[in-house]
Write an enzyme that holds these catalytic residues in place. Structure first.
Site, mmCIF file in Angstrom:
data_model
loop_
_atom_site.group_PDB
_atom_site.id
_atom_site.type_symbol
_atom_site.label_atom_id
_atom_site.label_comp_id
_atom_site.label_asym_id
_atom_site.label_seq_id
_atom_site.Cartn_x
_atom_site.Cartn_y
_atom_site.Cartn_z
ATOM 1 N N GLY B 170 0.776 -1.232 0.000
ATOM 2 C CA GLY B 170 0.000 0.000 0.000
ATOM 3 C C GLY B 170 0.808 1.283 0.000
ATOM 4 N NE ARG B 197 4.962 -10.009 -13.326
ATOM 5 C CZ ARG B 197 6.184 -9.681 -13.786
ATOM 6 N NH1 ARG B 197 6.637 -8.436 -13.644
ATOM 7 N NH2 ARG B 197 6.946 -10.581 -14.382
ATOM 8 C CB THR B 200 -4.011 -1.547 -5.825
ATOM 9 O OG1 THR B 200 -3.285 -2.015 -4.676
ATOM 10 C CG2 THR B 200 -5.216 -2.429 -6.011
ATOM 11 C CG ASP B 258 -6.219 -6.530 1.639
ATOM 12 O OD1 ASP B 258 -6.007 -7.704 1.337
ATOM 13 O OD2 ASP B 258 -5.414 -5.609 1.457
ATOM 14 C CE LYS B 290 -3.067 -3.798 0.664
ATOM 15 N NZ LYS B 290 -2.619 -5.055 0.074
#
Lengths: 510, 510
Positions: B170, B197, B200, B258, B290
């Site tokens: 994040g 990878r 977001t 999440d 997060k």
């Protein structure tokens, strides 16, 4: 960021979806299940992305028929594609996932996107499971119900008040609407009954009525028929009442969940949309029914009544016995025949006539055409006097069927086999679920003549070799599969009055 | 009930799906999202049904490449199709929806079906949302983690103990792995780092490392490289460690949820699969990270530590500052350049070096190559002495990259624009989310040279017209869109030391 892509119409029932080549999707920065704006000549729509590697080439876009129609896209047309934001309703769904109550505006936005196919299956499922787990408050139920009504069509019937009934599903053979509607309509009350087709059951009311007359009508046609005859038994899917319900079912069915909150709001939204002032709800309780205990049924009934109050609809609930089929017939043609024969003779199987006239009686009392406490008696009188039959013929004719049809004219499946008792004793348990599975394997509800005719009922004494039920099918291989399943599932338990003997083996005999 | 249908390979990434004409589907009694057995010459698979009206004709079946491969189906082959039962794992998902704890066997069954693509998106979403809403107990976390490990590959490294790190995502610019791995490996400890990878974010560690060397390796190749160099920075997607994680992400991402429980189990499953004995977890806390509060971070850290104990892995958590980017560079090439330059010079941006050596230090202490309390100092020494650079070159070479690469060789996007301050004051807030959006609009992570270089940091005093950050892109139209977005989102807030004046307008001046 946008791309001009060449369209190919892809005939799949995906709703508002388009298919991009993976290269173009990367270029646009969108992944599978994300959204793009698709536009052509100023007509534009938001569509959900699927991704292909080869079947859609770079520079092409696969377009489902719904998208093509909205934007007037033909094969090889060039359309403009750009990433779209996710709709605000996804934020509201997330809020509900977090256990928070939603506002009226938030429910309206969600239902708008549900109905316009603007939510992916993932988002829809998240909403439905959140409702299943968290439930909703009565205020939220009002918002959701109103939003569902606003998103569809409404009936505007001349003769008020409007009466209606609804059965919480799950019990096979529950053809009571085919008695209730003609009785209530014969008594001069308005009852515009819309019904569903079977999703998990052997036959829905719409499947059964279709044996006697067409059931698909527009809102205008329903109004016309009801204004003439007081009643109708139409398929709900033909008219766009609270259409969000069908979308929710798409998600509920594979999970075999039935969020109480959604059932509550969907039922009441459909009733509000037909303009009902009074609704009688049949709530079967049984170990294999949707509601499994009286306590649960009472709570659920209370929710219906309270929501009804807030919406201006009087609700009465009948908690009914759901441990066995209603009447003897299961399956569209068999049930239509049983219902018509009951109307012809003024009598029929006890459980069927009892239940139908109980609920018709509640409606007659609410409509002040029977004194409080005498509704059932008056309902039985309409049945016995032939007035209900006469009204049913009127309704069949108004719906475009043959009013002269006799119960004996109804075609049943020609492949039949009787299932007999393997031992003597008493019928201690009937599994509704097993009977439904057997009827569906025999071809119900698709093959109208397929189904089951019960020869025994619960508590009855049977001899070894006595017929328990008969399976009907239109195709021999379906009959074969159904018979095999019947012996496997053994839906009717027969036991001696002494259920167990302890100790099982006694030394006394040695 | 079965049908013989003629196959057409349909190249869509739908997983194990097949497409039936609506007539055949009705005949089989299966609806969309239900399952059928597809078989040819004794090879058989369960596939999920989609329904088409025209593109697949009656008598045909559309088969996705995965199904075709499993059953060795070619175009026009005749395959046998029959309805299949829904897997038992759907019952377990329903149990979790009802808030009940699942057993080890039940988690194993669910994960098995998740990994073999045997669950529809609706069923997967129901599971993920149930975990999101209900959470799981620590025992359930053990079951789920072990099931995830069993369903994939495992590394078996020679040199033990095995060390690892993980950053809860994040925060943009978080390239610390590119310092930590060479430092730890240079100190003689084994660190087989697999990274993701970006999903977001602007760049994932795998996206960044790929600028310096290939990152896709099989389990055998990873073992070989690590046995040689002590370390690797590989893409996790190249090796099949705890593959259920990727499937869950497919559902989590569109909902922007999440579930804590899934993050916990997915991270620990990947660590267990590489054979880690010790894991350092970097947990950034920030209003847009997060984890948004220290309290939450402490609870989450405690869960990681407890689960680690049950799995035999020592876990240490570093709760880190997540209110601004790490270092100055955001985007694959920019971050690779910053990391390599820091290794070359033995120094770099404060936030980057600080954080990387803090966490490397924790690992060095755990590996007994630094005394308790002196880990950071030892880590800095590896950096300053050039030993970390030397090790990084070894790793780059082992992964198949050019070991002589210099930070100045790294190509950045040629389209660039500087964003300047509109007023004077102090940088009071930096929006990580806005920076990520701008970098992604500029082309990150797909266009490796795209990204952002920060010129100011939080708390700094800036003059009007001073450069705040520079945007890099590989394509001019993407630069244009990113610049437009930068002015719109205004990711850097600049305010005077007096933030507000009350009353705003005083009568004193009149």
């Amino acid at each position: 960021m946008k791309l001009d892509l060449s369209a190919t119409i892809v005939d799949m029932e995906l709703g508002y979806e388009i298919i991009l080549n993976e290269e173009d999707a990367k270029e646009l920065g969108v992944g599978a299940r994300e959204r793009v704006n698709v536009s052509k000549n100023g007509k534009s729509i938001v569509a959900i992305v699927s991704i292909a590697k080869k079947s859609i080439k770079k520079g092409e876009i696969g377009v489902t028929p719904k998208v093509a129609e909205k934007c007037n896209i033909k094969d090889n047309d060039v359309v403009e594609v750009s990433p779209a934001l996710r709709p605000i309703s996804v934020d509201y769904i997330k809020k509900k996932l977090d256990g928070l109550a939603l506002t009226e505006e938030e429910y309206r936005e969600i239902v708008k996107d549900v109905v316009s196919n603007n939510l992916s299956e993932i988002e829809l499922t998240a909403f439905v499971t959140a409702l299943y787990i968290h439930g909703i408050s009565i205020d939220e139920a009002v918002y959701l119900t109103k939003s569902m009504v606003e998103s569809g069509e409404r009936l505007n019937l001349k003769k008020k008040p409007v009466f209606d009934k609804h059965s919480i599903g799950g019990v096979p053979g529950n053809k009571i609407t085919l008695l209730i509607v003609p009785i209530v309509a014969a008594a001069g009350l308005t009852i515009p009954k819309t019904s569903s087709r079977a999703i998990t059951n052997a036959a829905g009311t719409a499947d059964i009525m279709e044996v006697l007359a067409p059931v698909t009508f527009t809102a205008d046609e329903i109004e016309e028929i009801v204004n003439k005859t007081n009643g109708i038994i139409a398929w709900g899917g033909g008219v766009n009442l609270a259409p969000a319900d069908d979308v929710f079912i798409r998600v509920e069915y594979p999970l075999a969940i039935d969020p109480r909150a959604l059932t509550l709001c969907s039922v009441m939204a459909k009733k509000l949309a037909v303009g009902a002032n009074y609704v009688a709800i049949d709530m079967p309780v049984g170990s294999e029914a949707k509601v499994t205990s009286i306590k649960e049924a009472k709570e659920f009934a209370r929710d219906f009544i309270t929501l009804g109050e807030k919406l201006g609809i009087t609700v009465e609930c009948a908690i009914t016995y759901g441990e066995k089929p209603i009447g003897r017939a299961i399956g569209p043609a068999l049930e239509a025949k049983e219902a018509l024969s009951t109307l012809e003779n003024g009598r029929g199987p006890g459980s069927f006539v009892e239940k139908a006239t109980d609920i018709a009686g509640m409606i007659l009392e609410a409509g002040r055409v029977a004194r409080r406490g005498s509704g059932k008696e008056v309902a039985l009188e309409y049945l016995k006097s032939g007035k209900a039959l006469e009204k049913m013929r009127e309704i069949i004719e108004a719906q475009g069927g043959d009013p002269k049809i006799k119960s004996n004219d109804i075609q049943l499946g020609e492949y039949r086999e009787k299932i007999v008792a393997q031992n003597r004793g008493y019928v201690t348990r009937i599994s509704n679920k097993a009977l439904i599975k057997i009827a569906r394997t025999a071809g119900s509800p698709k093959d109208k003549g397929a189904g089951i005719l019960m020869h025994v009922t619960k508590g009855e004494k049977v001899k070894e070799g006595e017929v328990l039920f008969e399976i009907f099918a239109e195709k021999s291989y379906k009959l074969e599969a159904a018979v095999k399943l019947a012996y496997q599932l053994n839906p009717i338990s027969i036991e001696g009055m002494t259920l167990a003997r302890i100790p099982e083996y006694s030394l006394f005999y040695y």
